[in-house]
Design a protein around this motif. Sequence first.
Motif, PDB file in Angstrom:
ATOM      1  N   VAL A  57       0.876  -1.176   0.000  1.00 38.78           N
ATOM      2  CA  VAL A  57       0.000   0.000   0.000  1.00 38.78           C
ATOM      3  C   VAL A  57       0.911   1.223   0.000  1.00 38.78           C
ATOM      4  O   VAL A  57       1.849   1.296   0.797  1.00 38.78           O
ATOM      5  N   HIS A  58       0.657   2.135  -0.930  1.00 40.06           N
ATOM      6  CA  HIS A  58       1.537   3.300  -1.015  1.00 40.06           C
ATOM      7  C   HIS A  58       0.760   4.556  -1.355  1.00 40.06           C
ATOM      8  O   HIS A  58      -0.316   4.491  -1.952  1.00 40.06           O
ATOM      9  N   GLN A  59       1.335   5.673  -0.986  1.00 41.60           N
ATOM     10  CA  GLN A  59       0.780   6.949  -1.415  1.00 41.60           C
ATOM     11  C   GLN A  59       1.049   7.100  -2.900  1.00 41.60           C
ATOM     12  O   GLN A  59       2.100   6.677  -3.393  1.00 41.60           O
ATOM     13  N   VAL A  60       0.119   7.705  -3.597  1.00 43.94           N
ATOM     14  CA  VAL A  60       0.272   7.837  -5.039  1.00 43.94           C
ATOM     15  C   VAL A  60       0.970   9.143  -5.367  1.00 43.94           C
ATOM     16  O   VAL A  60       0.583  10.213  -4.889  1.00 43.94           O
ATOM     17  N   THR A  61       2.012   9.012  -6.187  1.00 45.81           N
ATOM     18  CA  THR A  61       2.702  10.182  -6.736  1.00 45.81           C
ATOM     19  C   THR A  61       2.596  10.078  -8.258  1.00 45.81           C
ATOM     20  O   THR A  61       2.056   9.095  -8.779  1.00 45.81           O
ATOM     21  N   ALA A  62       3.127  11.083  -8.942  1.00 47.28           N
ATOM     22  CA  ALA A  62       2.944  11.137 -10.394  1.00 47.28           C
ATOM     23  C   ALA A  62       3.561   9.924 -11.094  1.00 47.28           C
ATOM     24  O   ALA A  62       3.111   9.512 -12.161  1.00 47.28           O
ATOM     25  N   GLU A  63       4.579   9.313 -10.491  1.00 51.56           N
ATOM     26  CA  GLU A  63       5.225   8.162 -11.122  1.00 51.56           C
ATOM     27  C   GLU A  63       4.453   6.881 -10.780  1.00 51.56           C
ATOM     28  O   GLU A  63       4.147   6.631  -9.606  1.00 51.56           O
ATOM     29  N   LEU A  64       4.150   6.070 -11.791  1.00 51.57           N
ATOM     30  CA  LEU A  64       3.320   4.874 -11.609  1.00 51.57           C
ATOM     31  C   LEU A  64       3.912   3.900 -10.586  1.00 51.57           C
ATOM     32  O   LEU A  64       5.084   3.538 -10.673  1.00 51.57           O
ATOM     33  N   ASP A  65       3.066   3.467  -9.638  1.00 52.33           N
ATOM     34  CA  ASP A  65       3.460   2.477  -8.626  1.00 52.33           C
ATOM     35  C   ASP A  65       4.703   2.883  -7.831  1.00 52.33           C
ATOM     36  O   ASP A  65       5.543   2.039  -7.498  1.00 52.33           O
ATOM     37  N   HIS A  66       4.814   4.195  -7.596  1.00 48.34           N
ATOM     38  CA  HIS A  66       5.856   4.689  -6.694  1.00 48.34           C
ATOM     39  C   HIS A  66       5.161   5.440  -5.556  1.00 48.34           C
ATOM     40  O   HIS A  66       3.958   5.379  -5.418  1.00 48.34           O
ATOM     41  N   GLY A  67       5.945   6.150  -4.776  1.00 51.98           N
ATOM     42  CA  GLY A  67       5.360   6.919  -3.680  1.00 51.98           C
ATOM     43  C   GLY A  67       5.613   6.230  -2.367  1.00 51.98           C
ATOM     44  O   GLY A  67       5.808   5.009  -2.319  1.00 51.98           O
ATOM     45  N   PRO A  68       5.592   7.001  -1.281  1.00 51.98           N
ATOM     46  CA  PRO A  68       5.928   6.481   0.041  1.00 51.98           C
ATOM     47  C   PRO A  68       5.116   5.232   0.396  1.00 51.98           C
ATOM     48  O   PRO A  68       3.900   5.191   0.202  1.00 51.98           O
ATOM     49  N   ILE A  69       5.813   4.236   0.937  1.00 53.59           N
ATOM     50  CA  ILE A  69       5.178   2.966   1.297  1.00 53.59           C
ATOM     51  C   ILE A  69       4.505   3.094   2.661  1.00 53.59           C
ATOM     52  O   ILE A  69       5.121   3.537   3.629  1.00 53.59           O
ATOM     53  N   LEU A  70       3.244   2.694   2.722  1.00 57.72           N
ATOM     54  CA  LEU A  70       2.470   2.774   3.970  1.00 57.72           C
ATOM     55  C   LEU A  70       2.365   1.419   4.655  1.00 57.72           C
ATOM     56  O   LEU A  70       2.297   1.343   5.876  1.00 57.72           O
ATOM     57  N   ALA A  71       2.297   0.342   3.871  1.00 60.33           N
ATOM     58  CA  ALA A  71       2.182  -0.998   4.452  1.00 60.33           C
ATOM     59  C   ALA A  71       2.608  -2.032   3.418  1.00 60.33           C
ATOM     60  O   ALA A  71       2.478  -1.799   2.204  1.00 60.33           O
ATOM     61  N   GLN A  72       3.127  -3.149   3.908  1.00 57.61           N
ATOM     62  CA  GLN A  72       3.469  -4.265   3.021  1.00 57.61           C
ATOM     63  C   GLN A  72       3.131  -5.576   3.711  1.00 57.61           C
ATOM     64  O   GLN A  72       3.110  -5.662   4.937  1.00 57.61           O
ATOM     65  N   ALA A  73       2.876  -6.594   2.880  1.00 62.94           N
ATOM     66  CA  ALA A  73       2.716  -7.954   3.388  1.00 62.94           C
ATOM     67  C   ALA A  73       3.528  -8.872   2.489  1.00 62.94           C
ATOM     68  O   ALA A  73       3.620  -8.645   1.277  1.00 62.94           O
ATOM     69  N   VAL A  74       4.105  -9.893   3.099  1.00 65.31           N
ATOM     70  CA  VAL A  74       4.960 -10.837   2.383  1.00 65.31           C
ATOM     71  C   VAL A  74       4.314 -12.216   2.387  1.00 65.31           C
ATOM     72  O   VAL A  74       3.753 -12.628   3.409  1.00 65.31           O
TER      73      VAL A  74
END
Length: 194
Positions: free
Chosen positions: A141-158
């Motif tokens: 889960v990440h904040q959306v920035t202008a670059e696709l699928d980038h932006g600060p990461i809010l949460a991850q699951a492995v």
Amino acid sequence: MKNIVILISGSGSNMAAIVRRAQQEDWPRRLDAQVAAVISNKADARGLQLAREQGIVTAVVDHKAFPSREAFDAALQHEIDCHDPALVVLAGFMRILTAGFVQHYADRLINIHPSLLPAFAGLHTHQRALEAGCKFAGATVHQVTAELDHGPILAQAVVPVLPGDTPGTLATRVLTQEHRIYPQAVADFLRHAH
Ligand code: GRF
């Protein structure tokens, strides 16, 4: 009341997971927040029906009805802003958004992507993870920035990649985790939003 607007294109299982968690945890009372609307770029998105059954306002903004990305995004933005959102949640929303749209929702636009970003931005993440021989996959889960699928990461699951996995079996394992971390990330965001 903080309004959440969720954008979908397909089955909407992440949207449904968020709606369910909002009900279970009584977000209107505990977080002063509600899922105000679900908007799709596809009229036949299965998630729309599901949202309607929950009594949530739905809308369709069909990208094919617009001559350009800019025109589509302007119409989408208009529809979203009718709900004065504190948070816009992309949940399997399969359109690339213009920089202007992303800027308009700066700091209140989040996405879930089915890989451990920054690995495997873009499409076919599970197939690419298998081809690369990854031993683990996951979701971000990440904040959306202008670059696709980038932006600060809010949460991850492995999740582990298991012998015999196909893109389908891996997708199912990852999706189960998406349904866990996305509602949690939305709740965390709302707790800190004002
Ligand atoms: C999810 O895997 C999401 O991460 C990806 O598309 C899928 C959408 O599933 N971008 P759903 O519409 O939430 O069921």
